[in-house]
Design a protein around this motif. Structure first.
Motif, PDB file in Angstrom:
ATOM      1  N   ARG A   1      10.476 -15.521   4.495  1.00 40.61           N
ATOM      2  CA  ARG A   1      10.631 -14.078   4.294  1.00 40.61           C
ATOM      3  C   ARG A   1      10.686 -13.704   2.818  1.00 40.61           C
ATOM      4  O   ARG A   1      10.507 -12.546   2.459  1.00 40.61           O
ATOM      5  N   ARG A   2      10.922 -14.683   1.943  1.00 40.14           N
ATOM      6  CA  ARG A   2      10.963 -14.396   0.507  1.00 40.14           C
ATOM      7  C   ARG A   2       9.571 -14.217  -0.085  1.00 40.14           C
ATOM      8  O   ARG A   2       9.434 -13.765  -1.225  1.00 40.14           O
ATOM      9  N   ILE A   3       8.555 -14.584   0.675  1.00 36.04           N
ATOM     10  CA  ILE A   3       7.184 -14.450   0.183  1.00 36.04           C
ATOM     11  C   ILE A   3       6.656 -13.074   0.557  1.00 36.04           C
ATOM     12  O   ILE A   3       6.283 -12.815   1.707  1.00 36.04           O
ATOM     13  N   VAL A   4       6.680 -12.189  -0.400  1.00 35.59           N
ATOM     14  CA  VAL A   4       6.120 -10.845  -0.247  1.00 35.59           C
ATOM     15  C   VAL A   4       5.166 -10.608  -1.402  1.00 35.59           C
ATOM     16  O   VAL A   4       5.284 -11.216  -2.469  1.00 35.59           O
ATOM     17  N   SER A   5       4.190  -9.747  -1.199  1.00 33.54           N
ATOM     18  CA  SER A   5       3.179  -9.493  -2.221  1.00 33.54           C
ATOM     19  C   SER A   5       3.729  -8.578  -3.311  1.00 33.54           C
ATOM     20  O   SER A   5       3.849  -7.369  -3.117  1.00 33.54           O
ATOM     21  N   TRP A   6       4.040  -9.148  -4.451  1.00 31.12           N
ATOM     22  CA  TRP A   6       4.478  -8.328  -5.582  1.00 31.12           C
ATOM     23  C   TRP A   6       3.418  -7.298  -5.984  1.00 31.12           C
ATOM     24  O   TRP A   6       3.739  -6.116  -6.126  1.00 31.12           O
ATOM     25  N   PRO A   7       2.159  -7.711  -6.209  1.00 34.20           N
ATOM     26  CA  PRO A   7       1.190  -6.712  -6.683  1.00 34.20           C
ATOM     27  C   PRO A   7       0.972  -5.567  -5.707  1.00 34.20           C
ATOM     28  O   PRO A   7       0.844  -4.413  -6.120  1.00 34.20           O
ATOM     29  N   ARG A   8       0.942  -5.878  -4.421  1.00 36.71           N
ATOM     30  CA  ARG A   8       0.737  -4.799  -3.452  1.00 36.71           C
ATOM     31  C   ARG A   8       1.914  -3.824  -3.475  1.00 36.71           C
ATOM     32  O   ARG A   8       1.726  -2.602  -3.472  1.00 36.71           O
ATOM     33  N   HIS A   9       3.129  -4.346  -3.533  1.00 42.81           N
ATOM     34  CA  HIS A   9       4.305  -3.480  -3.535  1.00 42.81           C
ATOM     35  C   HIS A   9       4.462  -2.735  -4.862  1.00 42.81           C
ATOM     36  O   HIS A   9       5.120  -1.688  -4.909  1.00 42.81           O
ATOM     37  N   LEU A  10       3.860  -3.263  -5.924  1.00 43.16           N
ATOM     38  CA  LEU A  10       3.897  -2.571  -7.212  1.00 43.16           C
ATOM     39  C   LEU A  10       2.779  -1.545  -7.354  1.00 43.16           C
ATOM     40  O   LEU A  10       2.661  -0.894  -8.394  1.00 43.16           O
ATOM     41  N   GLY A  11       1.956  -1.429  -6.318  1.00 42.29           N
ATOM     42  CA  GLY A  11       0.948  -0.378  -6.309  1.00 42.29           C
ATOM     43  C   GLY A  11      -0.447  -0.811  -6.680  1.00 42.29           C
ATOM     44  O   GLY A  11      -1.349   0.034  -6.782  1.00 42.29           O
ATOM     45  N   PHE A  12      -0.666  -2.107  -6.867  1.00 46.28           N
ATOM     46  CA  PHE A  12      -2.001  -2.588  -7.202  1.00 46.28           C
ATOM     47  C   PHE A  12      -2.771  -2.902  -5.919  1.00 46.28           C
ATOM     48  O   PHE A  12      -2.186  -3.117  -4.863  1.00 46.28           O
ATOM     49  N   GLY A  13      -4.084  -2.928  -6.029  1.00 50.82           N
ATOM     50  CA  GLY A  13      -4.912  -3.220  -4.872  1.00 50.82           C
ATOM     51  C   GLY A  13      -5.303  -2.012  -4.056  1.00 50.82           C
ATOM     52  O   GLY A  13      -6.037  -2.127  -3.077  1.00 50.82           O
ATOM     53  N   ARG A  14      -4.826  -0.832  -4.440  1.00 54.95           N
ATOM     54  CA  ARG A  14      -5.207   0.385  -3.733  1.00 54.95           C
ATOM     55  C   ARG A  14      -6.544   0.892  -4.262  1.00 54.95           C
ATOM     56  O   ARG A  14      -6.876   0.666  -5.428  1.00 54.95           O
ATOM     57  N   PRO A  15      -7.330   1.575  -3.446  1.00 54.29           N
ATOM     58  CA  PRO A  15      -8.640   2.057  -3.906  1.00 54.29           C
ATOM     59  C   PRO A  15      -8.505   3.176  -4.918  1.00 54.29           C
ATOM     60  O   PRO A  15      -7.479   3.852  -5.003  1.00 54.29           O
TER      61      PRO A  15
END
Length: 311
Positions: free
Chosen positions: A74-88
């Motif tokens: 459960r400690r493995i979460v996507s930092w970049p996605r949660h920081l707002g990266f990867g969005r179109p």
């Protein structure tokens, strides 16, 4: 190209797993229209991670948009996605996954963080040369915060705009020295602490030798300077003040947790507001209370109350 992978080898940064030069990789990434004028954020992991190390590779796990092994840890979460990266869309900015050898003993990892700081300082210099006016931030957890602080001491003024230190595994004296360095004085620094981390701080103090006799970990008393703030995320008045300002952080779920600064609901949206420029340093200073809970307040609340009771 919302995330690129950089690994530190012997104090030198380079693209992870490829023959391409760092200069080429950065030039290609920064020219991508999806990056545009958005912020550049370097993500730095802590103890037990290392590039290319199966389930412990940061590039494949916490710093990936699609992390592996998240179904078993459960400690493995996507930092970049949660920081707002990867969005179109254009001008979304660039996330950099910065990996360094942090496995083996805690003594090895603590020493390796110093060499990783060399590599991070070089990476920041390369980035600043290419985008002198782009917001440039670093987010480091645990020993990753030590890497960020060490890089500040080895960088030129203006190297970083924000340094976010999550449960920093560093002693107070070198941390304050980093904030007072030429690059440190031009950065804004936020130490995210929690009394949930007290056990881990104590273990560091017991097993790692401080340069200054009697020095305690940064999480003990926090970081205060004209350009530095401490945010204790299990401090009830802090949570209430942030909530009143529209930033809702979840309440702590346990007494001991080293990963709550990024697993706590609402933490990433708060950091995203900072790196996207929607929450300024002056506003954050106005929001955060000056006081924090004493050490052991979560684990031994009666003992902590006795410590703070009037004489």
């Amino acid at each position: 190209m919302p995330v690129i992978r950089v690994s530190a080898r012997n104090g030198i940064p380079g693209p992870a797993g490829g023959p391409q030069s760092l200069s080429r990789a950065l030039d290609a990434a920064l020219s991508d229209p999806s990056v545009g004028a958005g912020p550049v954020t370097v993500m730095v992991h802590g103890f037990k991670y290392a590039p290319g190390c199966e389930r412990h590779c940061p590039h494949e796990t916490i710093f990936s948009l699609t992390p592996r092994f998240r179904d078993v840890d459960r400690r493995i979460v996507s930092w970049p996605r949660h920081l707002g990266f990867g969005r179109p869309g254009p001008d979304r900015g660039l996330a950099i996954s910065f990996g360094w050898p942090a496995r083996g003993s805690i003594w090895n990892a603590y020493d390796n963080a110093d060499r990783a700081g060399d590599a991070l300082a070089r990476l920041l210099a390369e980035l600043r040369e290419r985008c002198p006016h782009t917001p440039l931030h670093a987010v480091g957890h645990s020993l990753g915060a030590r890497v960020v602080l060490d890089a500040l001491t080895k960088s030129a003024p203006g190297a970083l705009d924000w340094a976010l230190l999550l449960a920093p595994a560093e002693f107070s004296a070198p941390a304050h020295a980093a904030v007072e360095s030429p690059a440190g004085r031009t950065a804004k620094v936020l130490a995210v602490t929690s009394r949930e981390n007290d056990v881990f701080d104590l273990m560091m103090e017991l097993f790692v030798s401080a340069l200054r006799r009697g020095d305690s970990m940064l999480g003990h008393r926090g970081l205060r300077a004209s350009n530095a703030l401490t945010m204790q995320i299990d401090h009830a008045p802090t949570l209430a003040a942030l909530r009143a300002a529209g930033h809702r952080l979840g309440a702590p779920e346990g007494r001991v947790c080293h990963w709550s600064p990024y697993l706590r609901p609402g933490a990433f949206p708060l950091y995203r507001a900072i790196i996207e420029g929607r929450l300024s340093f002056s506003r954050l200073r106005a929001i955060l209370p000056e006081d924090t809970d004493p050490r052991w307040a979560r684990i031994l609340p009666r003992f902590a109350t006795a410590q703070t009771a009037p004489g």
